[in-house]
Scaffold this motif. Structure first.
Motif, PDB file in Angstrom:
ATOM      1  N   ARG A  94      43.417  43.624  34.966  1.00 17.22           N
ATOM      2  CA  ARG A  94      42.920  43.177  33.655  1.00 17.22           C
ATOM      3  C   ARG A  94      43.973  42.349  32.931  1.00 17.22           C
ATOM      4  NH1 ARG A  94      40.763  48.243  33.356  1.00 17.22           N
ATOM      5  NH2 ARG A  94      42.504  49.003  32.109  1.00 17.22           N
TER       6      ARG A  94
ATOM      7  N   SER B 139      44.349  38.963  34.590  1.00 18.75           N
ATOM      8  CA  SER B 139      43.146  38.182  34.331  1.00 18.75           C
ATOM      9  C   SER B 139      43.146  37.638  32.903  1.00 18.75           C
ATOM     10  CB  SER B 139      41.910  39.036  34.585  1.00 18.75           C
ATOM     11  OG  SER B 139      40.740  38.281  34.384  1.00 18.75           O
TER      12      SER B 139
ATOM     13  N   GLU C 156      44.168  33.549  38.514  1.00 20.72           N
ATOM     14  CA  GLU C 156      43.024  33.447  39.418  1.00 20.72           C
ATOM     15  C   GLU C 156      42.933  34.710  40.274  1.00 20.72           C
ATOM     16  OE1 GLU C 156      40.838  30.923  39.539  1.00 20.72           O
ATOM     17  OE2 GLU C 156      41.881  29.949  37.883  1.00 20.72           O
ATOM     18  N   PRO C 157      41.749  35.048  40.771  1.00 18.06           N
ATOM     19  CA  PRO C 157      41.592  36.254  41.598  1.00 18.06           C
ATOM     20  C   PRO C 157      42.554  36.315  42.793  1.00 18.06           C
ATOM     21  CG  PRO C 157      39.443  35.461  40.952  1.00 18.06           C
ATOM     22  CD  PRO C 157      40.442  34.426  40.495  1.00 18.06           C
TER      23      PRO C 157
ATOM     24  N   ILE D  75      45.920  37.362  41.484  1.00 15.93           N
ATOM     25  CA  ILE D  75      45.890  38.779  41.110  1.00 15.93           C
ATOM     26  C   ILE D  75      46.020  39.636  42.357  1.00 15.93           C
ATOM     27  CG2 ILE D  75      44.465  40.629  40.138  1.00 15.93           C
ATOM     28  CD1 ILE D  75      43.288  38.451  38.236  1.00 15.93           C
TER      29      ILE D  75
END
Length: 86
Positions: free
Chosen positions: A43, A46, A51-52, A55
């Motif tokens: 969290r 983000s 970006e995913p 992460i």
């Protein structure tokens, strides 16, 4: 502009805190603690615009660092315990 995130595997205070907590937790309690930590971690990154893929990369670095810290703590408690891993 691309934001460079502080490498998760260098967050020594968080790494030590998690490793110490996991030493005293077992089973589902440890699992819940770890899931909550990783959810908060994701969290935060983000919200910072990560970006995913970034992460995921940072989470892997952090998890590895916590595992290494746990191994170090086990070795300090029982130096012979690491011989069983070798």
């Amino acid at each position: 502009m691309t934001l460079a995130h502080f490498p998760a595997d260098r967050r020594t205070a968080d790494i030590r805190r998690c490793a110490q907590a996991l030493l005293s937790l077992h089973g589902e309690e440890a699992n819940l603690f770890w899931r909550q930590e990783m959810a908060g971690f994701a969290r935060t990154l983000s919200a910072q615009g990560a970006e995913p893929a970034e992460i995921s990369h940072q989470a892997a670095l952090f998890m590895n660092a916590v595992q290494m810290e746990l191994q170090q703590l086990f070795a300090e408690d029982d130096p012979e315990a690491l011989d069983a891993w070798a």
